[in-house]
Motif scaffolding. Structure first.
Motif, PDB file in Angstrom:
ATOM      1  N   SER A  46       2.473  95.672 -12.243  1.00 49.34           N
ATOM      2  CA  SER A  46       3.172  94.904 -13.128  1.00 49.34           C
ATOM      3  C   SER A  46       4.369  94.236 -12.853  1.00 49.34           C
ATOM      4  O   SER A  46       4.545  93.207 -13.704  1.00 49.34           O
ATOM      5  N   MET A  83      -0.132  88.423 -10.156  1.00 49.60           N
ATOM      6  CA  MET A  83      -1.646  88.637 -10.107  1.00 49.60           C
ATOM      7  C   MET A  83      -2.354  87.566 -10.186  1.00 49.60           C
ATOM      8  O   MET A  83      -1.953  86.681 -11.052  1.00 49.60           O
ATOM      9  N   ARG A  86       2.466  86.611 -14.585  1.00 52.55           N
ATOM     10  CA  ARG A  86       3.387  87.508 -14.339  1.00 52.55           C
ATOM     11  C   ARG A  86       4.402  87.710 -15.638  1.00 52.55           C
ATOM     12  O   ARG A  86       5.084  86.660 -15.670  1.00 52.55           O
ATOM     13  N   ARG A  94      -3.831  89.502 -18.251  1.00 54.73           N
ATOM     14  CA  ARG A  94      -3.467  90.717 -17.705  1.00 54.73           C
ATOM     15  C   ARG A  94      -3.383  91.764 -18.526  1.00 54.73           C
ATOM     16  O   ARG A  94      -2.928  91.853 -19.760  1.00 54.73           O
ATOM     17  N   ASN A 106      -1.416  95.086 -18.124  1.00 55.04           N
ATOM     18  CA  ASN A 106      -0.537  95.925 -17.110  1.00 55.04           C
ATOM     19  C   ASN A 106      -0.762  97.353 -17.495  1.00 55.04           C
ATOM     20  O   ASN A 106      -0.547  98.306 -16.262  1.00 55.04           O
ATOM     21  N   ASN A 166      -3.723  98.102 -15.340  1.00 53.99           N
ATOM     22  CA  ASN A 166      -3.573  97.442 -14.144  1.00 53.99           C
ATOM     23  C   ASN A 166      -4.616  96.572 -13.669  1.00 53.99           C
ATOM     24  O   ASN A 166      -5.222  96.614 -12.679  1.00 53.99           O
ATOM     25  N   THR A 167      -5.174  95.591 -14.496  1.00 51.39           N
ATOM     26  CA  THR A 167      -6.051  94.598 -14.430  1.00 51.39           C
ATOM     27  C   THR A 167      -5.818  93.211 -14.723  1.00 51.39           C
ATOM     28  O   THR A 167      -4.634  93.063 -15.338  1.00 51.39           O
ATOM     29  N   VAL A 168      -6.387  92.455 -14.154  1.00 55.10           N
ATOM     30  CA  VAL A 168      -6.128  91.075 -14.434  1.00 55.10           C
ATOM     31  C   VAL A 168      -7.523  90.331 -14.322  1.00 55.10           C
ATOM     32  O   VAL A 168      -8.641  90.532 -13.565  1.00 55.10           O
ATOM     33  N   CYS A 226      -9.230  88.037  -6.207  1.00 46.63           N
ATOM     34  CA  CYS A 226      -7.874  88.314  -6.927  1.00 46.63           C
ATOM     35  C   CYS A 226      -6.965  88.747  -5.863  1.00 46.63           C
ATOM     36  O   CYS A 226      -7.559  89.397  -4.768  1.00 46.63           O
TER      37      CYS A 226
END
Length: 116
Positions: A28, A32, A50, A68, A70, A73-75, A92
């Motif tokens: 986070s 990313m 970000r 994202r 956070n 924890n994915t984008v 990624c």
């Protein structure tokens, strides 16, 4: 570890959504992003984000959207109005130094093919 998914075959003008799940640590605090490598070409920057700061390559502005989650924890990368020149392996990645700095962690890549 980063795991990318969502690639596939789509027609010119179509849409795809790529997703990248991170595990093993929390990203986070870091940028990313997504990169891509077309056949016979070098890997290039696509988008990164970000905490509300988002950057796109000129070639995808207005067509691609990075987002994202956070908490998860994915984008993700939503890709609209796809063109044959978007055909590439998409990766990624995570940078601990900045959106245009060195990217320290990489996923395995997912292939996007746009047919004309």
């Amino acid at each position: 570890q980063l795991q990318a998914s969502g690639g596939g075959l789509v027609q010119d003008g179509g849409s795809l959504r790529l997703s990248c799940a991170a595990s093993g640590m929390t990203f986070s605090s870091y940028f990313m992003g997504w990169f891509r490598q077309a056949p016979g070409k070098e890997r290039g920057f696509v988008a990164a984000g970000r905490r509300g700061r988002i950057y796109y390559a000129d070639s995808v502005k207005g067509r691609f959207t990075i987002s994202r989650d956070n908490a998860k924890n994915t984008v993700d990368l939503q890709m609209n109005s796809l063109k044959p020149e978007d055909t590439a392996v998409y990766y990624c990645a995570v940078s601990t130094t900045g959106w245009n700095g060195q990217y320290d962690y990489w996923g395995q890549g997912t292939l996007v093919t746009v047919s004309s």
